[in-house]
Design a protein around this motif. Structure first.
Motif, PDB file in Angstrom:
ATOM      1  N   LEU A  63     -30.793  -6.221  18.588  1.00  0.00           N
ATOM      2  CA  LEU A  63     -29.551  -6.788  19.115  1.00  0.00           C
ATOM      3  C   LEU A  63     -28.402  -5.786  19.028  1.00  0.00           C
ATOM      4  N   ASP A  64     -28.314  -5.058  17.915  1.00  0.00           N
ATOM      5  CA  ASP A  64     -27.257  -4.055  17.776  1.00  0.00           C
ATOM      6  C   ASP A  64     -27.364  -2.994  18.858  1.00  0.00           C
ATOM      7  N   GLN A  65     -28.569  -2.508  19.100  1.00  0.00           N
ATOM      8  CA  GLN A  65     -28.769  -1.490  20.128  1.00  0.00           C
ATOM      9  C   GLN A  65     -28.450  -2.038  21.517  1.00  0.00           C
ATOM     10  N   LEU A  66     -28.884  -3.268  21.766  1.00  0.00           N
ATOM     11  CA  LEU A  66     -28.615  -3.916  23.052  1.00  0.00           C
ATOM     12  C   LEU A  66     -27.116  -4.001  23.323  1.00  0.00           C
ATOM     13  N   TYR A  67     -26.386  -4.454  22.314  1.00  0.00           N
ATOM     14  CA  TYR A  67     -24.947  -4.684  22.512  1.00  0.00           C
ATOM     15  C   TYR A  67     -24.176  -3.370  22.606  1.00  0.00           C
ATOM     16  N   ILE A  79     -21.796  -2.501  25.803  1.00  0.00           N
ATOM     17  CA  ILE A  79     -20.374  -2.160  25.733  1.00  0.00           C
ATOM     18  C   ILE A  79     -20.085  -0.852  26.474  1.00  0.00           C
ATOM     19  N   ILE A  80     -21.001   0.097  26.396  1.00  0.00           N
ATOM     20  CA  ILE A  80     -20.843   1.342  27.155  1.00  0.00           C
ATOM     21  C   ILE A  80     -20.826   1.037  28.653  1.00  0.00           C
ATOM     22  N   VAL A 116     -19.880  -1.736  30.007  1.00  0.00           N
ATOM     23  CA  VAL A 116     -18.600  -2.410  30.269  1.00  0.00           C
ATOM     24  C   VAL A 116     -17.481  -1.392  30.442  1.00  0.00           C
ATOM     25  N   LYS A 117     -17.380  -0.433  29.510  1.00  0.00           N
ATOM     26  CA  LYS A 117     -16.311   0.562  29.548  1.00  0.00           C
ATOM     27  C   LYS A 117     -16.374   1.414  30.809  1.00  0.00           C
ATOM     28  N   ASN A 118     -17.589   1.689  31.260  1.00  0.00           N
ATOM     29  CA  ASN A 118     -17.773   2.525  32.446  1.00  0.00           C
ATOM     30  C   ASN A 118     -17.872   1.699  33.732  1.00  0.00           C
ATOM     31  N   ASN A 119     -17.778   0.373  33.587  1.00  0.00           N
ATOM     32  CA  ASN A 119     -18.001  -0.549  34.702  1.00  0.00           C
ATOM     33  C   ASN A 119     -19.285  -0.177  35.444  1.00  0.00           C
ATOM     34  N   ASP A 120     -20.311   0.065  34.681  1.00  0.00           N
ATOM     35  CA  ASP A 120     -21.616   0.471  35.216  1.00  0.00           C
ATOM     36  C   ASP A 120     -22.387  -0.778  35.626  1.00  0.00           C
TER      37      ASP A 120
END
Length: 235
Positions: A175-179, A183-184, A186-190
């Motif tokens: 879960l930690d790796q997934l999130y 978030i990356i 999200v920040k890059n709007n990928d």
């Protein structure tokens, strides 16, 4: 994604509704003359749902978004009987507020969650689960928190992953790796090819664990804009 992904995800994210209540008022035509007509005062009907997308018919289902890891053939993730046995013995079970008669849909009202399992459709004890969905019950409420992974969601997702792999420590790491990956994105709007769906995944023991989200900000209908994490799928 959604429907959300998820279906489930298919997160009911395909449409949003805004309802208002109005009544049709008609004048009483009790004493009308032959050359008179009843006058009906009918206001504009605002009870129709606001559709964010055109509804898709049964004969024209949408093509799944290409995530790069989309399976052509679903695999057996876990026997249904074993999944239910682990669920009923887990700390997540105390959060279940309603379960359908097939033990395939679980409402987690206390933590605004919905758990759904799908298999070959037989609904028997010997059925194998091919897909697990976890998504918010109330999208509007969830939308207030954006892409933040809420504590109640972290608890639920970790428990659900552990139900599949039977390892709490590994579930936490997955879960930690997934999130972090999410978030990356999200920040890059990928986003994916639809221009609004976010997706991250981890593959463990041949099973795909995926987090989904939405970045829809330019829809002409205000109620249809969604910027949030929409859920978890396992398949």
């Amino acid at each position: 994604m959604i429907k959300l992904i998820f279906i489930a995800m298919s997160l009911s994210l395909a449409s949003c509704t805004t309802l208002s209540t109005s009544k049709v008022i008609a004048s009483e035509p009790a004493l009308l003359q032959d050359n008179e007509q009843a006058i009906i005062n009918e206001p504009v009907n605002n009870d129709k749902p606001v559709m964010c997308h055109e509804p898709t018919g049964y004969d024209n289902q949408p093509i799944p978004l290409d995530t790069g890891v989309l399976r052509e053939t679903l695999i057996d993730v876990i026997p249904k009987e074993l999944f239910i046995e682990r669920l009923e013995a887990s700390s997540l079970w105390s959060k279940v507020s309603h379960v359908n008669s097939f033990k395939s849909d679980f409402s987690l009202s206390e933590i605004n969650g919905f758990l759904q399992i799908r298999g070959d459709g037989s609904f028997s004890k010997s059925e194998n689960i091919t897909k697990v969905f976890y998504s918010p019950l109330d999208i509007d409420e969830r939308n207030k928190y954006g892409h933040q992974l809420l504590g109640q969601e972290k608890f639920a997702m970790k428990e659900i992953i552990s139900l599949v792999i039977d390892d709490h420590e590994k579930a936490d790491a997955i879960l930690d790796q997934l999130y972090q990956q999410y978030i990356i994105k999200v920040k890059n709007n990928d986003v994916l090819s639809d221009g609004e769906t976010l997706h991250s995944y981890v593959r463990y023991n041949g099973i795909l664990f995926e987090i989904w989200g939405m970045n829809r900000t330019n829809h002409p209908i205000k109620e249809c804009n969604l910027t949030l994490l929409t859920g978890l799928t396992i398949n």
